[in-house]
Write an enzyme that holds these catalytic residues in place. Structure first.
Site, PDB file in Angstrom:
ATOM      1  N   TYR A 115      18.049 -26.483-101.327  1.00 16.45           N
ATOM      2  CA  TYR A 115      19.505 -26.519-101.182  1.00 16.45           C
ATOM      3  C   TYR A 115      19.947 -27.893-100.676  1.00 16.45           C
ATOM      4  CZ  TYR A 115      24.031 -25.274 -99.086  1.00 16.45           C
ATOM      5  OH  TYR A 115      25.347 -25.231 -98.726  1.00 16.45           O
ATOM      6  N   PRO A 142      30.492 -29.187 -93.236  1.00 18.23           N
ATOM      7  CA  PRO A 142      30.806 -28.086 -92.325  1.00 18.23           C
ATOM      8  C   PRO A 142      29.568 -27.561 -91.606  1.00 18.23           C
ATOM      9  CG  PRO A 142      31.210 -27.443 -94.626  1.00 18.23           C
ATOM     10  CD  PRO A 142      30.566 -28.787 -94.643  1.00 18.23           C
ATOM     11  N   ASP A 168      12.326 -19.441 -87.248  1.00 17.64           N
ATOM     12  CA  ASP A 168      13.440 -19.918 -86.416  1.00 17.64           C
ATOM     13  C   ASP A 168      14.305 -20.930 -87.162  1.00 17.64           C
ATOM     14  OD1 ASP A 168      13.386 -18.597 -84.009  1.00 17.64           O
ATOM     15  OD2 ASP A 168      12.115 -20.085 -82.998  1.00 17.64           O
ATOM     16  N   TRP A 192      15.928 -11.849 -85.727  1.00 18.18           N
ATOM     17  CA  TRP A 192      14.815 -12.696 -86.201  1.00 18.18           C
ATOM     18  C   TRP A 192      14.551 -13.867 -85.267  1.00 18.18           C
ATOM     19  CZ3 TRP A 192      16.523 -13.509 -91.991  1.00 18.18           C
ATOM     20  CH2 TRP A 192      16.483 -12.279 -92.654  1.00 18.18           C
TER      21      TRP A 192
HETATM   22  P1  GDP Z   1      20.123 -21.586 -90.623  1.00 19.65           P
HETATM   23  O1  GDP Z   1      21.216 -21.934 -89.662  1.00 19.65           O
HETATM   24  O2  GDP Z   1      20.130 -22.419 -91.856  1.00 19.65           O
HETATM   25  O3  GDP Z   1      18.781 -21.597 -89.939  1.00 19.65           O
HETATM   26  O4  GDP Z   1      20.351 -20.120 -91.199  1.00 19.65           O
HETATM   27  P2  GDP Z   1      20.524 -18.642 -90.612  1.00 19.65           P
HETATM   28  O5  GDP Z   1      21.958 -18.402 -90.272  1.00 19.65           O
HETATM   29  O6  GDP Z   1      19.932 -17.736 -91.634  1.00 19.65           O
HETATM   30  O7  GDP Z   1      19.635 -18.540 -89.306  1.00 19.65           O
HETATM   31  C1  GDP Z   1      20.012 -19.081 -88.074  1.00 19.65           C
HETATM   32  C2  GDP Z   1      19.087 -18.610 -86.971  1.00 19.65           C
HETATM   33  O8  GDP Z   1      19.364 -17.214 -86.705  1.00 19.65           O
HETATM   34  C3  GDP Z   1      17.580 -18.694 -87.287  1.00 19.65           C
HETATM   35  O9  GDP Z   1      16.919 -19.118 -86.108  1.00 19.65           O
HETATM   36  C4  GDP Z   1      17.223 -17.241 -87.591  1.00 19.65           C
HETATM   37  O10 GDP Z   1      15.870 -16.947 -87.334  1.00 19.65           O
HETATM   38  C5  GDP Z   1      18.141 -16.506 -86.615  1.00 19.65           C
HETATM   39  N1  GDP Z   1      18.388 -15.093 -86.952  1.00 19.65           N
HETATM   40  C6  GDP Z   1      18.264 -14.055 -86.074  1.00 19.65           C
HETATM   41  N2  GDP Z   1      18.496 -12.887 -86.673  1.00 19.65           N
HETATM   42  C7  GDP Z   1      18.824 -13.158 -87.953  1.00 19.65           C
HETATM   43  C8  GDP Z   1      19.183 -12.336 -89.075  1.00 19.65           C
HETATM   44  O11 GDP Z   1      19.233 -11.105 -88.995  1.00 19.65           O
HETATM   45  N3  GDP Z   1      19.483 -12.978 -90.235  1.00 19.65           N
HETATM   46  C9  GDP Z   1      19.428 -14.353 -90.336  1.00 19.65           C
HETATM   47  N4  GDP Z   1      19.742 -14.923 -91.507  1.00 19.65           N
HETATM   48  N5  GDP Z   1      19.051 -15.155 -89.310  1.00 19.65           N
HETATM   49  C10 GDP Z   1      18.764 -14.562 -88.132  1.00 19.65           C
END
Ligand code: GDP
Length: 317
Positions: free
Chosen positions: A144, A171, A277, A210
């Site tokens: 991406y 953003p 993470d 997560w």
């Molecule tokens: P990023 O900002 O590109 O890393 O995308 P995300 O929004 O998917 O994830 C942000 C952080 O939130 C990461 O550290 C994930 O491991 C954490 N996280 C915790 N719970 C969740 C979940 O249920 N979904 C996602 N997508 N991320 C989660």
């Protein structure tokens, strides 16, 4: 740099590419509220932006004067990791089709949406615009990221070679109405909202989040982004990218506590450390944006509450 004469007038034909998505729908709402009456908001079935001839035909027949390029294939950490080919190709093709057609059909100005997850994984914090391309990317979303960086470079190249007035916004993590609440492909905020909501309804004792909870992220309500995008369309004209954020971040654990509270889930929050993470921290330096006389105004708690109201009315049942 300011007061570009390519600013929009209320009766201009303004094409919002991706008008059904999180960002595009917010930009369309903002423009409507501000009195712009000639909006072009086609759905994917009306014009498939990945289809070059369809995009060409659309520009030829509709003759937009301004374009917000908010169409992209987006997703969270898991989706990026699972579908790398889709993420790189769809984004390259969509932006290439739209930017090139816009230039050839004499669009006066185009706003391209980048993203802060395309900065180097270990960029110094807060992240300044000039850190782009100074280090390795976060491996989970480099597909991406490479596509979005190509989009920014395309805008810069078209400005240099053709004098095309394209600007690129960066953003931070966005949230708000029309977000994707699918647990496998969504970003963290909507995923948490849905998990806590479903746990509250089913009276579950715990919710699994997560990763370790320690990464830090900055969250911007999409209505604030829309306000910034319209403001910058009117006032900013330069090849330099511009960060759009709030300039404050919180840990994933703090976010979980906030979302649980707004939703009304009082059980336990458990961390699944087998899940990635991602980038340890992502906080923007927003001084360039502030120098353009624009600041975010929606605080995180109000924004989460607003998004939860939308989720209850229109979200997945
Ligand atoms: P990023 O900002 O590109 O890393 O995308 P995300 O929004 O998917 O994830 C942000 C952080 O939130 C990461 O550290 C994930 O491991 C954490 N996280 C915790 N719970 C969740 C979940 O249920 N979904 C996602 N997508 N991320 C989660």
């Amino acid at each position: 740099m300011n007061n570009t004469n390519n600013a929009m007038n209320v009766d201009d034909r303004i094409f919002v590419a991706g008008a059904r998505g999180l960002v595009g729908s917010a930009i369309a709402r903002h423009l409507q509220t501000a009195g712009f009456s000639n909006l072009l908001l086609p759905s994917r079935s009306e014009v498939d932006l990945a289809d070059q001839s369809a995009v060409e035909a659309y520009f030829r027949t509709q003759q937009p004067s301004h374009v917000f390029l908010a169409a992209a294939k987006v997703g969270g950490i898991l989706a990026n990791n699972t579908y790398p080919a889709d993420f790189i190709r769809s984004n390259m093709v969509i932006q290439d089709n739209v930017i090139d057609a816009a230039r050839r059909h004499a669009v006066r100005k185009l706003v391209f949406l980048g993203s802060t997850c395309i900065y180097p994984k270990l960029a110094p914090q807060p992240i300044k615009e000039e850190y782009l391309l100074t280090g390795s990317l976060e491996p989970t979303n480099e597909w991406y990221a490479i596509a979005k960086i190509a989009g920014i470079k395309t805008c810069q190249a078209y400005r240099r070679q053709y004098g095309f007035d394209a600007i690129s916004l960066m953003p931070t993590n966005l949230y708000g109405p029309e977000d994707n609440f699918d647990l496998e492909s969504s970003h963290v905020m909507p995923a948490m909202m849905r998990k806590f909501h479903e746990a509250k309804i089913s009276k579950a004792k715990e919710v699994v989040v997560w990763g370790t909870g320690t990464p830090r992220r900055e969250f911007l309500h999409v209505d604030d982004l829309a306000g910034a995008a319209v403001h910058l369309m009117q006032h900013y004209s330069h090849e330099d990218i511009i960060n759009v954020g709030v300039g404050k971040d919180i840990s994933i654990a703090e976010l979980a506590a906030l979302v649980a509270e707004v939703v009304g889930f009082s059980g336990e929050i458990v961390y699944d450390t087998s899940k990635p993470d991602g980038t340890p921290r992502k906080l923007l330096d927003v001084s360039r944006l502030h120098a353009q006389n624009w600041r975010a105004s929606i605080n995180l708690r109000d924004g989460v509450a607003d998004t939860y109201r939308w989720f209850l009315n229109y979200g997945p049942k």
